[in-house]
Design a protein around this motif. Structure first.
Motif, PDB file in Angstrom:
ATOM      1  N   ALA A  93       0.847  -1.203   0.000  1.00 15.67           N
ATOM      2  CA  ALA A  93       0.000   0.000   0.000  1.00 15.67           C
ATOM      3  C   ALA A  93       0.878   1.246   0.000  1.00 15.67           C
ATOM      4  CB  ALA A  93      -0.902  -0.012   1.231  1.00 15.67           C
ATOM      5  N   THR A  94       1.978   1.186   0.739  1.00 13.02           N
ATOM      6  CA  THR A  94       2.869   2.350   0.821  1.00 13.02           C
ATOM      7  C   THR A  94       3.368   2.753  -0.565  1.00 13.02           C
ATOM      8  OG1 THR A  94       3.598   1.650   3.005  1.00 13.02           O
ATOM      9  CG2 THR A  94       5.037   3.189   1.840  1.00 13.02           C
ATOM     10  N   GLU A  95       3.833   1.761  -1.319  1.00 10.23           N
ATOM     11  CA  GLU A  95       4.345   2.107  -2.653  1.00 10.23           C
ATOM     12  C   GLU A  95       3.207   2.588  -3.556  1.00 10.23           C
ATOM     13  OE1 GLU A  95       7.734   0.044  -4.894  1.00 10.23           O
ATOM     14  OE2 GLU A  95       5.964  -0.606  -5.976  1.00 10.23           O
ATOM     15  N   ALA A  96       2.039   2.001  -3.412  1.00 15.83           N
ATOM     16  CA  ALA A  96       0.896   2.413  -4.236  1.00 15.83           C
ATOM     17  C   ALA A  96       0.564   3.891  -3.984  1.00 15.83           C
ATOM     18  CB  ALA A  96      -0.312   1.521  -3.939  1.00 15.83           C
ATOM     19  N   ILE A  97       0.576   4.291  -2.717  1.00 15.95           N
ATOM     20  CA  ILE A  97       0.245   5.688  -2.391  1.00 15.95           C
ATOM     21  C   ILE A  97       1.364   6.615  -2.884  1.00 15.95           C
ATOM     22  CG2 ILE A  97      -0.240   7.336  -0.532  1.00 15.95           C
ATOM     23  CD1 ILE A  97      -1.381   4.869   1.057  1.00 15.95           C
ATOM     24  N   ASN A  98       2.608   6.177  -2.692  1.00 13.84           N
ATOM     25  CA  ASN A  98       3.731   6.992  -3.190  1.00 13.84           C
ATOM     26  C   ASN A  98       3.662   7.166  -4.700  1.00 13.84           C
ATOM     27  OD1 ASN A  98       6.185   7.822  -1.292  1.00 13.84           O
ATOM     28  ND2 ASN A  98       5.175   6.033  -0.421  1.00 13.84           N
ATOM     29  N   LEU A  99       3.261   6.093  -5.375  1.00 14.70           N
ATOM     30  CA  LEU A  99       3.139   6.169  -6.835  1.00 14.70           C
ATOM     31  C   LEU A  99       2.156   7.280  -7.224  1.00 14.70           C
ATOM     32  CD1 LEU A  99       2.628   3.063  -9.166  1.00 14.70           C
ATOM     33  CD2 LEU A  99       1.526   5.239  -9.618  1.00 14.70           C
ATOM     34  N   VAL A 100       1.004   7.273  -6.575  1.00 20.72           N
ATOM     35  CA  VAL A 100      -0.006   8.283  -6.921  1.00 20.72           C
ATOM     36  C   VAL A 100       0.486   9.679  -6.527  1.00 20.72           C
ATOM     37  CG1 VAL A 100      -2.390   9.064  -6.584  1.00 20.72           C
ATOM     38  CG2 VAL A 100      -1.883   6.620  -6.703  1.00 20.72           C
ATOM     39  N   ALA A 101       1.051   9.783  -5.318  1.00 26.29           N
ATOM     40  CA  ALA A 101       1.496  11.111  -4.878  1.00 26.29           C
ATOM     41  C   ALA A 101       2.525  11.665  -5.860  1.00 26.29           C
ATOM     42  CB  ALA A 101       2.084  11.036  -3.470  1.00 26.29           C
ATOM     43  N   PHE A 102       3.406  10.800  -6.346  1.00 28.04           N
ATOM     44  CA  PHE A 102       4.431  11.292  -7.263  1.00 28.04           C
ATOM     45  C   PHE A 102       3.844  11.566  -8.654  1.00 28.04           C
ATOM     46  CE2 PHE A 102       7.765  11.030 -10.393  1.00 28.04           C
ATOM     47  CZ  PHE A 102       8.697  11.901  -9.860  1.00 28.04           C
ATOM     48  N   CYS A 103       3.189  10.584  -9.232  1.00 26.85           N
ATOM     49  CA  CYS A 103       2.786  10.697 -10.642  1.00 26.85           C
ATOM     50  C   CYS A 103       1.618  11.671 -10.804  1.00 26.85           C
ATOM     51  CB  CYS A 103       2.407   9.333 -11.201  1.00 26.85           C
ATOM     52  SG  CYS A 103       3.744   8.135 -11.047  1.00 26.85           S
ATOM     53  N   PHE A 104       0.643  11.582  -9.920  1.00 28.19           N
ATOM     54  CA  PHE A 104      -0.480  12.526  -9.972  1.00 28.19           C
ATOM     55  C   PHE A 104       0.053  13.934  -9.712  1.00 28.19           C
ATOM     56  CE2 PHE A 104      -3.903  15.023  -8.223  1.00 28.19           C
ATOM     57  CZ  PHE A 104      -4.994  14.700  -9.019  1.00 28.19           C
ATOM     58  N   GLY A 105       0.966  14.016  -8.742  1.00 24.60           N
ATOM     59  CA  GLY A 105       1.563  15.307  -8.393  1.00 24.60           C
ATOM     60  C   GLY A 105       2.279  15.925  -9.575  1.00 24.60           C
ATOM     61  N   GLU A 106       3.051  15.092 -10.292  1.00 24.39           N
ATOM     62  CA  GLU A 106       3.773  15.621 -11.464  1.00 24.39           C
ATOM     63  C   GLU A 106       2.801  16.149 -12.506  1.00 24.39           C
ATOM     64  OE1 GLU A 106       7.260  15.953 -12.151  1.00 24.39           O
ATOM     65  OE2 GLU A 106       6.961  15.842  -9.987  1.00 24.39           O
ATOM     66  N   ALA A 107       1.693  15.423 -12.673  1.00 26.04           N
ATOM     67  CA  ALA A 107       0.759  15.803 -13.742  1.00 26.04           C
ATOM     68  C   ALA A 107      -0.140  16.977 -13.354  1.00 26.04           C
ATOM     69  CB  ALA A 107      -0.109  14.594 -14.131  1.00 26.04           C
ATOM     70  N   PHE A 108      -0.547  17.039 -12.097  1.00 22.77           N
ATOM     71  CA  PHE A 108      -1.684  17.926 -11.794  1.00 22.77           C
ATOM     72  C   PHE A 108      -1.469  18.938 -10.669  1.00 22.77           C
ATOM     73  CE2 PHE A 108      -3.750  13.949 -13.406  1.00 22.77           C
ATOM     74  CZ  PHE A 108      -4.223  14.482 -14.593  1.00 22.77           C
ATOM     75  N   VAL A 109      -0.384  18.816  -9.888  1.00 19.61           N
ATOM     76  CA  VAL A 109      -0.290  19.690  -8.699  1.00 19.61           C
ATOM     77  C   VAL A 109       0.734  20.809  -8.932  1.00 19.61           C
ATOM     78  CG1 VAL A 109       0.217  19.763  -6.215  1.00 19.61           C
ATOM     79  CG2 VAL A 109      -1.017  17.808  -7.190  1.00 19.61           C
ATOM     80  N   ARG A 110       0.290  22.023  -8.625  1.00 14.38           N
ATOM     81  CA  ARG A 110       1.135  23.218  -8.815  1.00 14.38           C
ATOM     82  C   ARG A 110       1.207  23.999  -7.503  1.00 14.38           C
ATOM     83  NH1 ARG A 110       1.812  20.604 -12.369  1.00 14.38           N
ATOM     84  NH2 ARG A 110       1.034  20.595 -14.480  1.00 14.38           N
ATOM     85  N   SER A 111       2.077  24.989  -7.494  1.00 14.77           N
ATOM     86  CA  SER A 111       2.221  25.844  -6.324  1.00 14.77           C
ATOM     87  C   SER A 111       0.877  26.481  -5.956  1.00 14.77           C
ATOM     88  CB  SER A 111       3.261  26.926  -6.666  1.00 14.77           C
ATOM     89  OG  SER A 111       3.302  27.857  -5.640  1.00 14.77           O
ATOM     90  N   GLY A 112       0.558  26.462  -4.679  1.00 18.05           N
ATOM     91  CA  GLY A 112      -0.698  27.058  -4.217  1.00 18.05           C
ATOM     92  C   GLY A 112      -1.861  26.072  -4.170  1.00 18.05           C
ATOM     93  N   ASP A 113      -1.688  24.887  -4.780  1.00 23.01           N
ATOM     94  CA  ASP A 113      -2.748  23.872  -4.726  1.00 23.01           C
ATOM     95  C   ASP A 113      -2.805  23.237  -3.332  1.00 23.01           C
ATOM     96  OD1 ASP A 113      -3.394  24.308  -7.347  1.00 23.01           O
ATOM     97  OD2 ASP A 113      -2.250  22.597  -8.128  1.00 23.01           O
ATOM     98  N   GLU A 114      -3.884  22.491  -3.087  1.00 22.25           N
ATOM     99  CA  GLU A 114      -4.049  21.852  -1.773  1.00 22.25           C
ATOM    100  C   GLU A 114      -4.375  20.363  -1.921  1.00 22.25           C
ATOM    101  OE1 GLU A 114      -5.591  25.881   0.501  1.00 22.25           O
ATOM    102  OE2 GLU A 114      -6.994  24.198   0.303  1.00 22.25           O
ATOM    103  N   ILE A 115      -3.894  19.605  -0.944  1.00 23.22           N
ATOM    104  CA  ILE A 115      -4.176  18.165  -0.865  1.00 23.22           C
ATOM    105  C   ILE A 115      -4.906  17.970   0.459  1.00 23.22           C
ATOM    106  CG2 ILE A 115      -3.141  15.848  -0.856  1.00 23.22           C
ATOM    107  CD1 ILE A 115      -2.131  17.508  -3.227  1.00 23.22           C
ATOM    108  N   VAL A 116      -6.043  17.261   0.418  1.00 24.91           N
ATOM    109  CA  VAL A 116      -6.808  17.030   1.656  1.00 24.91           C
ATOM    110  C   VAL A 116      -6.563  15.600   2.143  1.00 24.91           C
ATOM    111  CG1 VAL A 116      -9.119  16.828   2.629  1.00 24.91           C
ATOM    112  CG2 VAL A 116      -8.560  18.769   1.147  1.00 24.91           C
TER     113      VAL A 116
END
Ligand code: PLP
Length: 405
Positions: A93-116
């Motif tokens: 599960a740890t690697e699965a979450i890291n995968l999303v945090a990294f890959c989703f983050g690269e694609a969609f997260v910018r400065s000023g955005d928020e993660i809940v």
């Protein structure tokens, strides 16, 4: 009738003696024991079907590939994924979450955005998002929990905004046991077009998970928490998101074509599976899922709920100064508890001398323990093979230990 004898007979390790006492294993939230069919599957696969998968034209490679891809279809069926191409194998599960945090983050997260996220998250569902926020200049927003250990849903709703890029919440808490109202959480996020990741590490072995019914965007879990081998995890992701994100690790398997100038990536699910996968482990996981389904998740959940309710009642009525952290209406089979000022490490160590395995510590959820003013707590957690007699023996041991302390 719940086939408890048949179930216990399938787990060789349950017959272990610990310090001359029969083992009472109440640490199932940390990891579950493995039935003989899973142990046999590992032996059988190495004995009959071991060769590297996917690339081989020879007999053994094709056998191994069949087992591995059959396991992917088995997992897809287990969580009712629309397609096995949306099932990515990871190390946990740890690697699965890291995968999303990294890959989703690269694609969609910018400065000023928020993660809940929420206060009740395991470190595995905090730190990867924190790292993403540091990389991108984004901010973590954390949903509060109330005194009974339930999410404050008004606070959750108030945190969702046009800045929120993703919500990442546990399906069930590994400390409080709380089963979150994830359908509602997902629907509320979707009203604003926000995708949701569920950390299913503590839910997968205790309730039926249907990713389509939940309409969840990402679902992560570990094989070892559902009677499968260690070192295997699953990430389910919706195709459109998996296709829109860049790959995670680079290497063999995840490519379509490589030149020194340019590389194109493989199709799903292989795009996210660089390197030789643990194809023996995935096969063994598929056998664990068969085993769980033979017993039936609903029957398992009901059995565990009875044990939890019996144990919780006994604790609070028999020990002065006892308390349970997490009194949510919907709980999985976890009882985090304390008795007066007794240190949890003392409880755990002395219980072990009497054959009872519980877990003590911060349970990889330090912010949650902080929230309730603890630095460590004792936790008993039940699995499909535990019995009411074991709860009684646990309480006999607990009375002796508390008497000593
Ligand atoms: N999330 C929760 C809620 C957990 O309980 C755990 C493990 O205890 C994890 C994530 C991490 O799982 P793993 O260590 O198998 O990757």
């Amino acid at each position: 009738m719940y086939p408890i004898e048949q179930i216990r007979g399938a787990f060789p390790i349950l017959h272990t003696q610990v310090h001359k006492h029969p083992l009472i294993y109440l640490d199932n939230a940390a990891t579950t024991q493995k039935p003989q069919c899973v142990l046999d599957a590992i032996q059988e696969a190495y004995s009959t079907s071991n060769a590297n998968v996917h690339r081989g034209v020879h007999y053994l490679s094709q056998r191994a590939t069949d087992l591995h891809e059959g396991a992917r279809r088995r997992v897809a069926r287990f969580i009712h994924a629309p397609s096995d191409e949306e099932v990515i194998f990871t190390r946990g599960a740890t690697e699965a979450i890291n995968l999303v945090a990294f890959c989703f983050g690269e694609a969609f997260v910018r400065s000023g955005d928020e993660i809940v996220i929420s206060t009740m998250e395991h470190h595995a569902n905090i730190v990867p998002w924190q790292m993403l926020c540091q990389r991108k200049g984004a901010q973590l927003r954390v949903v509060r929990v109330n005194e009974s250990g339930e999410l404050d849903l008004d606070h959750y709703a108030s945190l969702l905004s046009e800045r929120t890029k993703i919500v990442a919440i546990s399906h069930a808490s590994n400390v409080l046991g709380t089963i979150n109202p994830v359908k509602q959480i997902i629907a509320q996020a979707h009203e604003r077009g926000i995708p949701v990741l569920l950390d299913g590490a503590q839910a997968i072995a205790h309730s039926r998970v249907d990713v389509q019914e939940l309409d969840v965007d990402f679902y992560a879990f570990s094989s070892h928490k559902i009677y499968g081998p260690t070192g295997i995890g699953v990430l389910y992701g919706k195709r459109e998101l998996l296709e829109a994100m860049p790959p995670y690790m680079g290497g063999g398997e995840m490519i379509a074509k490589v030149t020194f100038e340019h590389t194109t990536y493989n199709v799903l699910p292989f795009k996210y599976e660089a390197g030789t996968p643990d194809y023996i482990g995935t096969y063994a996981l598929s056998r664990a899922l068969d085993f769980v389904e033979e017993i039936g998740l609903e029957a398992i959940a009901q059995h565990e709920a009875e044990l939890l309710s019996y144990a919780s009642g006994r604790l609070l009525s028999e020990f002065e100064g006892s308390y349970i952290l997490g009194q949510a209406e919907h709980k999985s089979a976890i009882m985090s508890f304390g008795i007066g000022e007794i240190h949890p490490f003392d409880l755990g160590t002395l219980l072990d001398q009497l054959g009872v395995a519980i877990r003590t510590g911060h349970h990889c959820a330090e912010p949650l323990l902080d929230r309730y003013g603890h630095t460590a707590i004792a936790r008993a957690s039940w699995g499909m093979y535990n019995t009411r007699e074991e709860v009684d023996r646990f309480f006999d041991a607990l009375h002796r230990v508390v008497g000593m302390l």
